[in-house]
Each structure stands twice: as C-alpha cells, then as structure tokens.
Design an enzyme around this catalytic site. Structure first.
Site, PDB file in Angstrom:
ATOM      1  N   ARG A   1      -9.094 -14.435  84.604  1.00 44.53           N
ATOM      2  CA  ARG A   1      -9.252 -13.179  85.357  1.00 44.53           C
ATOM      3  C   ARG A   1      -8.504 -13.227  86.688  1.00 44.53           C
ATOM      4  O   ARG A   1      -8.465 -12.246  87.409  1.00 44.53           O
ATOM      5  CB  ARG A   1     -10.739 -12.909  85.616  1.00 44.53           C
ATOM      6  CG  ARG A   1     -11.481 -12.512  84.361  1.00 44.53           C
ATOM      7  CD  ARG A   1     -12.631 -11.587  84.664  1.00 44.53           C
ATOM      8  NE  ARG A   1     -13.323 -11.259  83.441  1.00 44.53           N
ATOM      9  CZ  ARG A   1     -14.628 -11.371  83.264  1.00 44.53           C
ATOM     10  NH1 ARG A   1     -15.397 -11.783  84.250  1.00 44.53           N
ATOM     11  NH2 ARG A   1     -15.177 -11.043  82.121  1.00 44.53           N
TER      12      ARG A   1
ATOM     13  N   TYR B   1      -7.550  -5.893  68.436  1.00 44.95           N
ATOM     14  CA  TYR B   1      -8.305  -6.197  69.645  1.00 44.95           C
ATOM     15  C   TYR B   1      -7.387  -6.798  70.716  1.00 44.95           C
ATOM     16  O   TYR B   1      -7.391  -6.364  71.870  1.00 44.95           O
ATOM     17  CB  TYR B   1      -9.473  -7.146  69.337  1.00 44.95           C
ATOM     18  CG  TYR B   1     -10.003  -7.764  70.597  1.00 44.95           C
ATOM     19  CD1 TYR B   1     -10.759  -6.998  71.489  1.00 44.95           C
ATOM     20  CD2 TYR B   1      -9.682  -9.067  70.948  1.00 44.95           C
ATOM     21  CE1 TYR B   1     -11.210  -7.539  72.689  1.00 44.95           C
ATOM     22  CE2 TYR B   1     -10.127  -9.614  72.141  1.00 44.95           C
ATOM     23  CZ  TYR B   1     -10.888  -8.851  73.003  1.00 44.95           C
ATOM     24  OH  TYR B   1     -11.307  -9.380  74.186  1.00 44.95           O
TER      25      TYR B   1
ATOM     26  N   GLN C   1     -14.035 -16.184  68.771  1.00 42.12           N
ATOM     27  CA  GLN C   1     -15.054 -17.025  68.142  1.00 42.12           C
ATOM     28  C   GLN C   1     -15.367 -18.297  68.928  1.00 42.12           C
ATOM     29  O   GLN C   1     -15.850 -19.270  68.374  1.00 42.12           O
ATOM     30  CB  GLN C   1     -14.638 -17.395  66.717  1.00 42.12           C
ATOM     31  CG  GLN C   1     -14.585 -16.174  65.807  1.00 42.12           C
ATOM     32  CD  GLN C   1     -13.797 -16.417  64.548  1.00 42.12           C
ATOM     33  OE1 GLN C   1     -12.614 -16.722  64.597  1.00 42.12           O
ATOM     34  NE2 GLN C   1     -14.435 -16.283  63.425  1.00 42.12           N
ATOM     35  N   THR C   2     -15.068 -18.307  70.219  1.00 38.45           N
ATOM     36  CA  THR C   2     -15.310 -19.501  71.026  1.00 38.45           C
ATOM     37  C   THR C   2     -15.846 -19.081  72.399  1.00 38.45           C
ATOM     38  O   THR C   2     -15.411 -18.062  72.936  1.00 38.45           O
ATOM     39  CB  THR C   2     -13.996 -20.302  71.206  1.00 38.45           C
ATOM     40  OG1 THR C   2     -13.429 -20.517  69.908  1.00 38.45           O
ATOM     41  CG2 THR C   2     -14.237 -21.649  71.846  1.00 38.45           C
TER      42      THR C   2
ATOM     43  N   CYS D   1     -32.526  -4.820  79.844  1.00 35.96           N
ATOM     44  CA  CYS D   1     -32.367  -3.394  80.132  1.00 35.96           C
ATOM     45  C   CYS D   1     -32.832  -3.035  81.542  1.00 35.96           C
ATOM     46  O   CYS D   1     -32.275  -2.124  82.163  1.00 35.96           O
ATOM     47  CB  CYS D   1     -33.125  -2.574  79.092  1.00 35.96           C
ATOM     48  SG  CYS D   1     -32.534  -2.885  77.417  1.00 35.96           S
TER      49      CYS D   1
ATOM     50  N   ASP E   1     -14.487  -5.264  71.361  1.00 40.13           N
ATOM     51  CA  ASP E   1     -14.826  -6.557  70.780  1.00 40.13           C
ATOM     52  C   ASP E   1     -16.297  -6.497  70.350  1.00 40.13           C
ATOM     53  O   ASP E   1     -16.925  -5.426  70.397  1.00 40.13           O
ATOM     54  CB  ASP E   1     -14.554  -7.700  71.767  1.00 40.13           C
ATOM     55  CG  ASP E   1     -15.501  -7.694  72.957  1.00 40.13           C
ATOM     56  OD1 ASP E   1     -16.250  -6.695  73.139  1.00 40.13           O
ATOM     57  OD2 ASP E   1     -15.529  -8.681  73.711  1.00 40.13           O
TER      58      ASP E   1
ATOM     59  N   CYS F   1     -28.371   5.304  78.391  1.00 37.53           N
ATOM     60  CA  CYS F   1     -28.529   4.589  77.121  1.00 37.53           C
ATOM     61  C   CYS F   1     -29.576   5.282  76.229  1.00 37.53           C
ATOM     62  O   CYS F   1     -30.767   5.308  76.541  1.00 37.53           O
ATOM     63  CB  CYS F   1     -28.940   3.147  77.396  1.00 37.53           C
ATOM     64  SG  CYS F   1     -29.149   2.193  75.886  1.00 37.53           S
TER      65      CYS F   1
ATOM     66  N   GLU G   1      -7.057 -14.898  75.427  1.00 34.77           N
ATOM     67  CA  GLU G   1      -7.729 -14.048  74.427  1.00 34.77           C
ATOM     68  C   GLU G   1      -7.705 -14.687  73.045  1.00 34.77           C
ATOM     69  O   GLU G   1      -8.651 -14.544  72.278  1.00 34.77           O
ATOM     70  CB  GLU G   1      -7.076 -12.658  74.389  1.00 34.77           C
ATOM     71  CG  GLU G   1      -7.393 -11.798  75.594  1.00 34.77           C
ATOM     72  CD  GLU G   1      -8.893 -11.569  75.792  1.00 34.77           C
ATOM     73  OE1 GLU G   1      -9.654 -11.648  74.818  1.00 34.77           O
ATOM     74  OE2 GLU G   1      -9.305 -11.339  76.944  1.00 34.77           O
TER      75      GLU G   1
HETATM   76 FE1  SF4 Z   1     -30.388  -2.027  77.457  1.00 30.85          FE
HETATM   77 FE2  SF4 Z   1     -28.922   0.075  76.816  1.00 30.85          FE
HETATM   78 FE3  SF4 Z   1     -28.270  -1.350  78.958  1.00 30.85          FE
HETATM   79 FE4  SF4 Z   1     -27.895  -2.375  76.530  1.00 30.85          FE
HETATM   80  S1  SF4 Z   1     -26.854  -0.591  77.419  1.00 30.85           S
HETATM   81  S2  SF4 Z   1     -28.847  -3.430  78.276  1.00 30.85           S
HETATM   82  S3  SF4 Z   1     -29.635  -1.521  75.412  1.00 30.85           S
HETATM   83  S4  SF4 Z   1     -30.151  -0.184  78.661  1.00 30.85           S
END
Ligand code: SF4
Length: 347
Positions: free
Chosen positions: A32, A126, A49-50, A203, A144, A212, A44
């Site tokens: 970065r 990707y 997978q690592t 969350c 991804d 969300c 990248e």
């Molecule tokens: Fe939770 Fe939604 Fe935030 Fe993911 S995007 S951490 S599911 S609130």
C-alpha cells in the site's frame, strides 16, 4: 431488500463513512506504500488464496530479487520458484513469470486499463480491476471474496456465489460511483477483512451499518447465501527418502505443466506420476511417519519411508542432504519428518 443499488447521494454518504474509517483503521501493508503497477501485480498475485501475514516476507524477498518486470522476465523459472518456495500455489509463480515475459516483450510497461490488462497471460478479471483502480486510478469495480461478502449482506443478495456474481457487481458498482478508485477499492476490501468477516462480523463497529439491509433486518448470519460443499476426495501416497552409497538422496523434477510444475520432488507411489525407479526393484523401506497434505481439490494422506540402495543415484538425481533444491511444502514435510527421525535414532 433496502438500498441494494444506491442512488448518488446515498452512495456519497456511504463512501464518506467508509473512507473516514479506512483512514484511521487500515493496516500498514508494504504494497500500500506504492502505486507502482509491477509491485502491485506481484502483491495481488501472491495474495490470491494466501494471508497478508504469509505474503509480507515473500513480497519483500521477491521485489529485492526481481525489482522490475524486466528482471523477472529475464529470470529462469527455476530462480523464480526458488524465491516462491513455501508460499504454495506455484501455478501463480509460473503465470506471473509468463506475464512478465509478455510485458517485457511488449514495451515493458503494464497497460493502464482493464481491457488491455486482461490480455496479459495470468491476469484475470479481479487482478485487472484491482490494478486499474489502485495503480492507475481507473473506476474499475473490484470484487474479491471480501467485497462479494460485504455486498451480499448490504443488499441481501439471495443467490449464492458465484451465481450471484452479476448482481454483486451491479451492487458494488452502485455504491462506488464517484469515489476515488484506489482508496475506495482498498477500503471496501479492508472492511471485509477487518469488520464484515465471514463469521462473527463486527456490525456494531461497522462504518456503513446504516446502509446494511442484512443488519437492519437482523439476518446478517443468513448472508451470503451458501451452496452445499462438494466432498473433497482422499488419496494416499507413499513418499520415499532413498539414500545411495554416497549418502545422496534421490530427487526428480516434476513435468513443466500441471500440479507443482517443474518443482523437485521425492519419488513416491500411489498417487500420480512415475512411481519409484524400476532399477530399485522391490525396495524395502522403513516407515518413519505420516501426515495429511491438503490441496484445494483433494486431501493426500502420505506415509514416509526411508531406504538405502547399494549403488549411486543416476547423474542429476543424487543431492547432498544439506543442499537440496527448493521443494514444495508437500515434500518439505517428508524431509523434515526424516530429519526428525534421524536425530531421534542416532546410533
Ligand atoms: Fe455488519 Fe452489514 Fe457492516 Fe457487514 S456491512 S459488518 S453485515 S453492518
């Protein structure tokens, strides 16, 4: 479903919250610190997978040994594999090397857009998108595994991955329109890595919680939708550590294509490949142990045998035990097991 596809004003609020969080919480990662396309391409490729922790030392060593695309293009594949040894998924090293040769032969510069990047051997959708966004500032939609999971929860996408790919991409696009491409791509991937994790997403700490749909409905645990996993088959193999009368161990090189291509290996039976050399006849071995090695598409149960032959190994196949060439992890485990056995059973 609420806000699956964001309007411009909502997307701007989402981006502001995400980027403010990212500015404070992003991890310091060596790749970065640069926008150099070649370095980002190497990173990248290694990160597929690592984990980042596993990649960090390999990235530093690789960039020190092959600092430019020209240096990588000029190298032999054996030199590349020697630096890659232990990182696994060696096909990535072969493809990166092939891609570098292609770029070196076509002017030595990575192109600045997804369409042209996709023409380079080994660069898939990707990688093309992430390079276009982070190295060249193009508004590419980067999806991804982390981003797909975040989008599936934000928009309560009902189809499981990869059937949901088209919808996930459309959702991802709607949330990022107008954002600074590089920082946004890194920020949304970081959110998936740090907060919106596969299990136990945090969350309550999430900067985009207000947007969300899964959180608002209290059904975060139901997304992304899952498909039943196919059972991974089990195979068995017997790997042999065979010394000759000079104390050299027998190795052979795998074919240039396929699994673990071009890498050196101990001879083995019962899985795939040539079996033991016929010159050994019915060689009797001593069992020193066993382990299970997990590939992406099968599990291999390995037993390790040691034996001695009376003559010398054929030219090019006898190696001093202290000077073995790079071995894949599957074979390094066997070599380590033999070394432990020998030190415990010293006369
Ligand atoms: Fe939770 Fe939604 Fe935030 Fe993911 S995007 S951490 S599911 S609130």
């Amino acid at each position: 479903m609420s806000e699956p596809y964001a309007d411009a004003a909502t997307a701007a609020r989402f981006q502001a919250a995400l980027l403010a969080w990212f500015a404070v919480h992003q991890r310091a990662l060596p790749w970065r610190e640069t926008r150099a396309p070649y370095a980002l391409w190497v990173a990248e490729t290694m990160l597929q997978q690592t984990t980042t922790a596993a990649v960090k030392p390999y990235f530093a060593a690789f960039m020190a040994r092959f600092p430019t695309v020209q240096a990588l293009g000029k190298a032999e594949i054996g030199e590349v594999l020697a630096v890659w040894q232990g990182l696994g998924y060696y096909r990535r090293a072969h493809l990166l090397h092939k891609g570098a040769r292609h770029v070196a032969a076509h002017g030595g510069q990575l192109p600045d857009n997804e369409t042209a990047l996709l023409k380079i051997p080994g660069i898939g959708a990707y990688t093309a998108a992430v390079l276009a966004a982070t190295a060249f500032g193009q508004p590419a939609v980067v999806v991804d595994g982390n981003v797909a999971r975040v989008m599936a929860r934000l928009a309560r996408v009902e189809a499981p991955w990869p059937r949901s790919a088209k919808q996930i991409r459309a959702v991802a696009h709607s949330w990022q329109v107008g954002a600074p491409p590089g920082p946004y791509a890194n920020a949304i991937m970081e959110l998936g890595n740090q907060i919106c994790t596969p299990t136990s997403p945090q969350c309550l700490l999430c900067p985009v919680q207000a947007h969300c749909a899964a959180w608002q409905a209290g059904v975060v645990g139901d997304y992304p939708r899952k498909v039943a996993k196919a059972k991974v088959p089990d195979y068995a193999a017997s790997v042999w550590w065979v010394l000759d009368n000079k104390g050299a161990v027998f190795l052979r090189q795998r074919p240039a294509t396929g699994l673990l291509a071009s890498l050196w290996e101990l001879p083995h039976t019962g899985w795939q490949g040539a079996g033991l050399p016929t010159a050994w006849g019915d060689l009797t071995g001593r069992l020193v142990g066993g382990y299970t090695h997990v590939f992406t598409h099968f599990r291999l149960k390995v037993t390790v045998q040691v034996a001695k032959v009376s003559g010398q190994h054929p030219a090019g196949h006898g190696f001093a035990v202290c000077a073995l060439p790079p071995l894949p992890n599957l074979m390094k485990k066997a070599a380590t097991m033999v070394a432990a056995y020998n030190s415990e059973n010293k006369p």
